[in-house]
Design an enzyme around this catalytic site. Structure first.
Site, PDB file in Angstrom:
ATOM      1  N   HIS A  33       0.864  -1.188   0.000  1.00 25.95           N
ATOM      2  CA  HIS A  33       0.000   0.000   0.000  1.00 25.95           C
ATOM      3  C   HIS A  33       0.902   1.240   0.000  1.00 25.95           C
ATOM      4  O   HIS A  33       1.218   1.804   1.051  1.00 25.95           O
ATOM      5  CB  HIS A  33      -0.919  -0.028   1.230  1.00 25.95           C
ATOM      6  CG  HIS A  33      -1.957   1.046   1.249  1.00 25.95           C
ATOM      7  ND1 HIS A  33      -3.285   0.798   1.511  1.00 25.95           N
ATOM      8  CD2 HIS A  33      -1.883   2.393   1.038  1.00 25.95           C
ATOM      9  CE1 HIS A  33      -3.977   1.926   1.470  1.00 25.95           C
ATOM     10  NE2 HIS A  33      -3.140   2.915   1.194  1.00 25.95           N
ATOM     11  N   THR A 125      -3.032   6.601  -9.465  1.00 22.38           N
ATOM     12  CA  THR A 125      -4.291   6.977 -10.104  1.00 22.38           C
ATOM     13  C   THR A 125      -4.010   7.534 -11.499  1.00 22.38           C
ATOM     14  O   THR A 125      -3.316   8.552 -11.611  1.00 22.38           O
ATOM     15  CB  THR A 125      -4.972   8.105  -9.282  1.00 22.38           C
ATOM     16  OG1 THR A 125      -4.849   7.798  -7.889  1.00 22.38           O
ATOM     17  CG2 THR A 125      -6.425   8.268  -9.660  1.00 22.38           C
ATOM     18  N   GLY A 192      -8.657   8.025  -2.358  1.00 19.40           N
ATOM     19  CA  GLY A 192      -9.100   9.423  -2.424  1.00 19.40           C
ATOM     20  C   GLY A 192      -9.870   9.839  -1.183  1.00 19.40           C
ATOM     21  O   GLY A 192     -10.062   9.041  -0.254  1.00 19.40           O
ATOM     22  N   HIS A 219      -9.787   1.255  -0.077  1.00 18.81           N
ATOM     23  CA  HIS A 219      -9.687   2.054   1.148  1.00 18.81           C
ATOM     24  C   HIS A 219     -11.086   2.001   1.764  1.00 18.81           C
ATOM     25  O   HIS A 219     -12.070   2.347   1.102  1.00 18.81           O
ATOM     26  CB  HIS A 219      -9.352   3.503   0.826  1.00 18.81           C
ATOM     27  CG  HIS A 219      -7.909   3.737   0.476  1.00 18.81           C
ATOM     28  ND1 HIS A 219      -7.297   3.192  -0.609  1.00 18.81           N
ATOM     29  CD2 HIS A 219      -6.962   4.484   1.105  1.00 18.81           C
ATOM     30  CE1 HIS A 219      -6.035   3.585  -0.651  1.00 18.81           C
ATOM     31  NE2 HIS A 219      -5.798   4.378   0.383  1.00 18.81           N
ATOM     32  N   GLU A 222     -12.018   4.625   6.555  1.00 26.45           N
ATOM     33  CA  GLU A 222     -10.773   5.288   6.971  1.00 26.45           C
ATOM     34  C   GLU A 222     -11.050   6.362   8.019  1.00 26.45           C
ATOM     35  O   GLU A 222     -10.183   6.691   8.823  1.00 26.45           O
ATOM     36  CB  GLU A 222     -10.100   5.887   5.720  1.00 26.45           C
ATOM     37  CG  GLU A 222      -8.655   6.282   5.932  1.00 26.45           C
ATOM     38  CD  GLU A 222      -7.974   6.771   4.650  1.00 26.45           C
ATOM     39  OE1 GLU A 222      -8.569   6.664   3.556  1.00 26.45           O
ATOM     40  OE2 GLU A 222      -6.841   7.266   4.756  1.00 26.45           O
ATOM     41  N   ASP A 300       2.207   6.795   2.304  1.00 31.60           N
ATOM     42  CA  ASP A 300       2.759   7.962   1.610  1.00 31.60           C
ATOM     43  C   ASP A 300       4.042   8.396   2.329  1.00 31.60           C
ATOM     44  O   ASP A 300       3.983   9.157   3.299  1.00 31.60           O
ATOM     45  CB  ASP A 300       1.751   9.122   1.642  1.00 31.60           C
ATOM     46  CG  ASP A 300       0.440   8.780   0.943  1.00 31.60           C
ATOM     47  OD1 ASP A 300       0.382   8.820  -0.290  1.00 31.60           O
ATOM     48  OD2 ASP A 300      -0.537   8.439   1.653  1.00 31.60           O
TER      49      ASP A 300
HETATM   50  C1  6MZ Z   1      -7.024   7.835   0.648  1.00 30.28           C
HETATM   51  C2  6MZ Z   1      -5.036   8.387  -0.395  1.00 30.28           C
HETATM   52  C3  6MZ Z   1      -4.348   8.345   0.842  1.00 30.28           C
HETATM   53  O1  6MZ Z   1      -2.474   7.909  -6.964  1.00 30.28           O
HETATM   54  O2  6MZ Z   1      -1.557  10.145  -7.565  1.00 30.28           O
HETATM   55  N1  6MZ Z   1      -4.130   8.711  -1.332  1.00 30.28           N
HETATM   56  N2  6MZ Z   1      -6.358   8.131  -0.489  1.00 30.28           N
HETATM   57  N3  6MZ Z   1      -6.439   7.786   1.857  1.00 30.28           N
HETATM   58  C4  6MZ Z   1      -5.114   8.048   2.007  1.00 30.28           C
HETATM   59  N4  6MZ Z   1      -4.604   8.011   3.273  1.00 30.28           N
HETATM   60  C5  6MZ Z   1      -3.716   8.925   3.832  1.00 30.28           C
HETATM   61  N5  6MZ Z   1      -3.058   8.617   0.593  1.00 30.28           N
HETATM   62  C6  6MZ Z   1      -2.933   8.849  -0.742  1.00 30.28           C
HETATM   63  O3  6MZ Z   1      -1.036   9.110  -5.328  1.00 30.28           O
HETATM   64  C7  6MZ Z   1      -1.640  10.149  -4.594  1.00 30.28           C
HETATM   65  C8  6MZ Z   1      -3.112   9.905  -4.388  1.00 30.28           C
HETATM   66  O4  6MZ Z   1      -3.303   8.757  -3.548  1.00 30.28           O
HETATM   67  C9  6MZ Z   1      -4.472   8.900  -2.763  1.00 30.28           C
HETATM   68  C10 6MZ Z   1      -5.024  10.287  -3.014  1.00 30.28           C
HETATM   69  O5  6MZ Z   1      -6.092  10.201  -3.932  1.00 30.28           O
HETATM   70  C11 6MZ Z   1      -3.849  11.021  -3.634  1.00 30.28           C
HETATM   71  O6  6MZ Z   1      -4.261  12.060  -4.493  1.00 30.28           O
HETATM   72  P1  6MZ Z   1      -1.304   8.819  -6.877  1.00 30.28           P
HETATM   73  O7  6MZ Z   1      -0.009   8.194  -7.358  1.00 30.28           O
END
Ligand code: 6MZ
Length: 347
Positions: A33, A125, A192, A219, A222, A300
Site C-alpha cells: 500500500h 491513479t 481518495g 480504502h 478510513e 505515503d
Molecule cells: C485515501 C489516499 C491516501 O495515486 O496520484 N491517497 N487516499 N487515503 C489516504 N490516506 C492517507 N493517501 C494517498 O497518489 C496520490 C493519491 O493517492 C491517494 C489520493 O487520492 C492522492 O491524491 P497517486 O499516485
C-alpha cells in the site's frame, strides 16, 4: 534522505538496537500500500521543482507547496491531507517527469544494500493532463515498474472516489487491457478523499476487474464519518484486501473476519492524519488478537516521512514508542504481508 524529520516511525527506529534493526532488515517484506505520488523522495521532488518550467505563477505555488512538504506536514485531520497533492501533480504531469518520479520511488523501496522490501505493489491513479492520456500515464509507470523482475514489482491502478462513472470505466478498461496484453498490472484500488463520491455505482466495475483476474483492494472506513452502510456496500464487492479498515462496526468486522480479507495497515499514516489517537489504541491490535491477516505498509512516505523499516520498527519498539511485539510475532506479520501479494495469485 526523505525521512530526516522525526515522525513516529523514525522515533521507533531510533529506539532499536543495531541487532533489532538487522533483524528487521533480514525479514522478507512486501510493501502493498504505497501511493506513487505520495512516495516521491523529497530530494527528487525538490530537483524536479527547481527544473520546473510551468508558468511563473504556478511555479511559485509549486515551490511553495514543496517547501511546505519539506518543512514537515502537520495535519489536523485527514481532509487536510488531500490538498498536498496539487504541487506534486504539477511536477508529474507528463510522461517523462512521471517516469522520473516513478524511478525514484522504485529506487527508494527496492534498491541499495538494504532495500526497504523484497516486493513492492505500487499504486497510482491514472491522470489525464494536457500532455498525456490516462493510458499513457499507466504505460509510463509500467515501463519503470517492469525494469524490475516480476518477483519484485507490480502495479495497482487506483480509482479516485471523485472520478465519474465514465472515468472509472476507462481506468478499469485500461487495467484489464494492459493485463491482457501481458503488462504487469495486478490489481485495482479505490482511494481518495473518504468523504467524496458515490459508492453505490461501483459494483459492476469491480466485478469486471475480478473477472479479468485483477485483485481488488479498497480504502475502507478510513474515517469515523464513513457511514456503516457505505462500508457494508464496499464489502459486498468482495474485495481481496482492504486499506486501513479503521472504523469497522461489528457487522463489518464479522464480514471481514469470515472472509479472511487481509488488511493493509498504515500505522504512521493513521497516527499523523489523526484517525487513530495513539499506537496503543490502533486497530492493528484487534486484528492481531484475532490472528487476522495484515500487511504493514507505508501509504505515503513523502508527507509521513516514514519507511517500511520504520513501520516495522513501530511493531518491535517498546511502548510508548511502539507495540512491543516479539521478534517471532514480527516475523509472522512480515510473512502475512508476503502472503497477501496480488502478484502471488495473478502473475
Ligand atoms: C485515501 C489516499 C491516501 O495515486 O496520484 N491517497 N487516499 N487515503 C489516504 N490516506 C492517507 N493517501 C494517498 O497518489 C496520490 C493519491 O493517492 C491517494 C489520493 O487520492 C492522492 O491524491 P497517486 O499516485
Amino acid at each position: 534522505m526523505a525521512n530526516e524529520i522525526a515522525g513516529p516511525a523514525s522515533k521507533a527506529l531510533a529506539s532499536l538496537t543495531q541487532a533489532q534493526i538487522s533483524f528487521l532488515q533480514s525479514l522478507p517484506k512486501a510493501e502493498l500500500h504505497a501511493h506513487l505520488n505520495g512516495c516521491i523522495p523529497i530530494s527528487e521532488l525538490q530537483k524536479m521543482a527547481r527544473e520546473y518550467s510551468g508558468t511563473s505563477l504556478s511555479s511559485g505555488s509549486v515551490l511553495e507547496g514543496i517547501a511546505k512538504l519539506q518543512a514537515g506536514v502537520v495535519l489536523d485531520q485527514l481532509s487536510d491531507f488531500f490538498g498536498l497533492f496539487s504541487a506534486i501533480y504539477a511536477l508529474t504531469s507528463n510522461p517523462d517527469s512521471l517516469r522520473r518520479a516513478t524511478r525514484a520511488v522504485l529506487t527508494q523501496f527496492l534498491d541499495g544494500e538494504n532495500p526497504q522490501c523484497e516486493y513492492l505493489e505500487l499504486r497510482s491513479t491514472p491522470r489525464e493532463t494536457p500532455e498525456m492520456s490516462r493510458m499513457e500515464y499507466v504505460c509510463a509507470v509500467l515501463d519503470e515498474v517492469e525494469r524490475y523482475p516480476k518477483s519484485r514489482a507490480a502495479l495497482i491502478v487506483s480509482l479516485d472516489r471523485r472520478m465519474t462513472d465514465e472515468v472509472v470505466s476507462e481506468c478499469i478498461n485500461i487495467a484489464l487491457d494492459l493485463k491482457e496484453a501481458g503488462r504487469r498490472v495486478v490489481g485495482v484500488d479505490l482511494c481518495g478523499d473518504p468523504q467524496a463520491g458515490d459508492m453505490d455505482t461501483l459494483s459492476e466495475h469491480f466485478a469486471a476487474a475480478k473477472r479479468g483476474g485483477l485483485g481488488v483492494t479498497l480504502h475502507i472506513a478510513e474515517t469515523l464519518e464513513n457511514p456503516a452502510q457505505e462500508t457494508l456496500k464496499l464489502l459486498s464487492y468482495a474485495p481481496d484486501r482492504l486499506g486501513h479498515a479503521t472504523f469497522l462496526n461489528e457487522d463489518a468486522k464479522t464480514v471481514v473476519r469470515e472472509a479472511g480479507t487481509p488488511i493493509e495497515v498504515c500505522l504512521s499514516s493513521n497516527l499523523l492524519c489523526k484517525t487513530v489517537s495513539s499506537i496503543e489504541g490502533h486497530h492493528i491490535r484487534y486484528y492481531l488478537r484475532h490472528d487476522h491477516p495484515i500487511a504493514i505498509c507505508t501509504d505515503d512516505t513523502l508527507p509521513f516521512r516514514n519507511s517500511l523499516l520504520g513501520e516495522y520498527a513501530l511493531l518491535l519498539a517498546s511502548p510508548p514508542l511502539g507495540l512491543g511485539l516479539s521478534e517471532n510475532e514480527v516475523r509472522r506479520i512480515a510473512a502475512m504481508g508476503m502472503n497477501a501479494r496480488f502478484g502471488v495469485a495473478t502473475l
